[in-house]
Scaffold this active site. Structure first.
Site, PDB file in Angstrom:
ATOM      1  N   HIS A 180       0.833  -1.205   0.000  1.00  0.00           N
ATOM      2  CA  HIS A 180       0.000   0.000   0.000  1.00  0.00           C
ATOM      3  C   HIS A 180       0.868   1.255   0.000  1.00  0.00           C
ATOM      4  O   HIS A 180       2.100   1.184   0.062  1.00  0.00           O
ATOM      5  CB  HIS A 180      -0.946   0.027   1.199  1.00  0.00           C
ATOM      6  CG  HIS A 180      -0.274  -0.257   2.509  1.00  0.00           C
ATOM      7  ND1 HIS A 180       0.680   0.548   3.040  1.00  0.00           N
ATOM      8  CD2 HIS A 180      -0.419  -1.294   3.371  1.00  0.00           C
ATOM      9  CE1 HIS A 180       1.094   0.037   4.182  1.00  0.00           C
ATOM     10  NE2 HIS A 180       0.449  -1.092   4.412  1.00  0.00           N
TER      11      HIS A 180
HETATM   12  P1  TYD Z   1      -1.670  -2.790   7.897  1.00  0.00           P
HETATM   13  O1  TYD Z   1      -0.911  -1.508   7.977  1.00  0.00           O
HETATM   14  O2  TYD Z   1      -2.728  -2.901   6.845  1.00  0.00           O
HETATM   15  O3  TYD Z   1      -0.674  -4.012   7.767  1.00  0.00           O
HETATM   16  P2  TYD Z   1       0.300  -4.389   6.551  1.00  0.00           P
HETATM   17  O4  TYD Z   1       0.427  -3.154   5.743  1.00  0.00           O
HETATM   18  O5  TYD Z   1       1.567  -4.806   7.174  1.00  0.00           O
HETATM   19  O6  TYD Z   1      -0.294  -5.498   5.765  1.00  0.00           O
HETATM   20  O7  TYD Z   1      -2.308  -3.057   9.324  1.00  0.00           O
HETATM   21  C1  TYD Z   1      -2.975  -4.286   9.631  1.00  0.00           C
HETATM   22  C2  TYD Z   1      -4.103  -3.978  10.598  1.00  0.00           C
HETATM   23  O8  TYD Z   1      -3.585  -3.421  11.802  1.00  0.00           O
HETATM   24  C3  TYD Z   1      -5.119  -2.982  10.045  1.00  0.00           C
HETATM   25  O9  TYD Z   1      -6.416  -3.476  10.329  1.00  0.00           O
HETATM   26  C4  TYD Z   1      -4.895  -1.719  10.837  1.00  0.00           C
HETATM   27  C5  TYD Z   1      -4.215  -2.177  12.102  1.00  0.00           C
HETATM   28  N1  TYD Z   1      -3.193  -1.217  12.557  1.00  0.00           N
HETATM   29  C6  TYD Z   1      -3.475  -0.387  13.635  1.00  0.00           C
HETATM   30  O10 TYD Z   1      -4.564  -0.427  14.218  1.00  0.00           O
HETATM   31  N2  TYD Z   1      -2.498   0.465  14.082  1.00  0.00           N
HETATM   32  C7  TYD Z   1      -1.294   0.541  13.471  1.00  0.00           C
HETATM   33  O11 TYD Z   1      -0.415   1.343  13.906  1.00  0.00           O
HETATM   34  C8  TYD Z   1      -1.018  -0.285  12.329  1.00  0.00           C
HETATM   35  C9  TYD Z   1       0.286  -0.224  11.606  1.00  0.00           C
HETATM   36  C10 TYD Z   1      -2.003  -1.150  11.922  1.00  0.00           C
END
Ligand code: TYD
Length: 138
Positions: free
Chosen positions: A49
């Site tokens: 992303h």
């Molecule tokens: P995401 O950033 O989408 O993970 P990745 O990019 O590594 O695949 O985050 C996964 C989930 O965690 C998403 O539902 C949002 C939550 N999240 C938080 O609540 N706080 C945070 O600081 C982060 C990074 C993620």
């Protein structure tokens, strides 16, 4: 500004090495949040992303993984596998983390608090966003 590797201070010591990061000194932003990614099963991919505002600094505190950074035209792969350097990623770039080793621990220092509306999770939307971004820079 492009994504770049930043080497951190390293105090080598027979008792074990020590490194550290100071906000706005070793990395060009104030740290609003720290999160980490761990226990990644083999073959899994994380973080495909873009952040519209968030800037970040990623360190492999343990193990190794690759970070692929993509500006919509070119992709660049960075291998992180030492705890005394990390990858700075400015906002507006697609980034993906893959090829995690067993026991890899990725720590991410972020310039913003968590905000789902800061994400672009769809690649085609990113390409349109990038087009607009580049037009504004002309
Ligand atoms: P995401 O950033 O989408 O993970 P990745 O990019 O590594 O695949 O985050 C996964 C989930 O965690 C998403 O539902 C949002 C939550 N999240 C938080 O609540 N706080 C945070 O600081 C982060 C990074 C993620």
């Amino acid at each position: 500004m492009e994504a770049k590797i930043i080497t951190l201070p390293k105090f080598e010591d027979p008792r074990g090495n020590l490194s550290f990061i100071e906000e706005e000194n070793h990395i060009p932003f104030k740290i609003e949040r720290t999160y980490w990614i761990y226990d990644v099963p083999g073959g899994q991919v994380r973080g495909g992303h873009v952040f519209k505002e968030q800037r970040e600094f990623i360190v492999a505190l343990s193990g190794s993984f690759d970070v692929i950074v993509d500006d919509g035209r070119h992709k660049k792969s960075f291998s992180l596998n030492r705890s005394y350097y990390g990858l700075y990623i400015p906002c507006g770039l697609w980034r993906q983390m893959e090829n995690f080793s067993t026991n890899a621990l990725a720590v991410v220092l972020s310039s913003t608090k968590f905000e789902e509306s800061d994400y672009i999770r769809d690649y085609k939307t990113f390409l349109k966003y990038r087009e607009e971004y580049e037009k504004q820079r002309l």
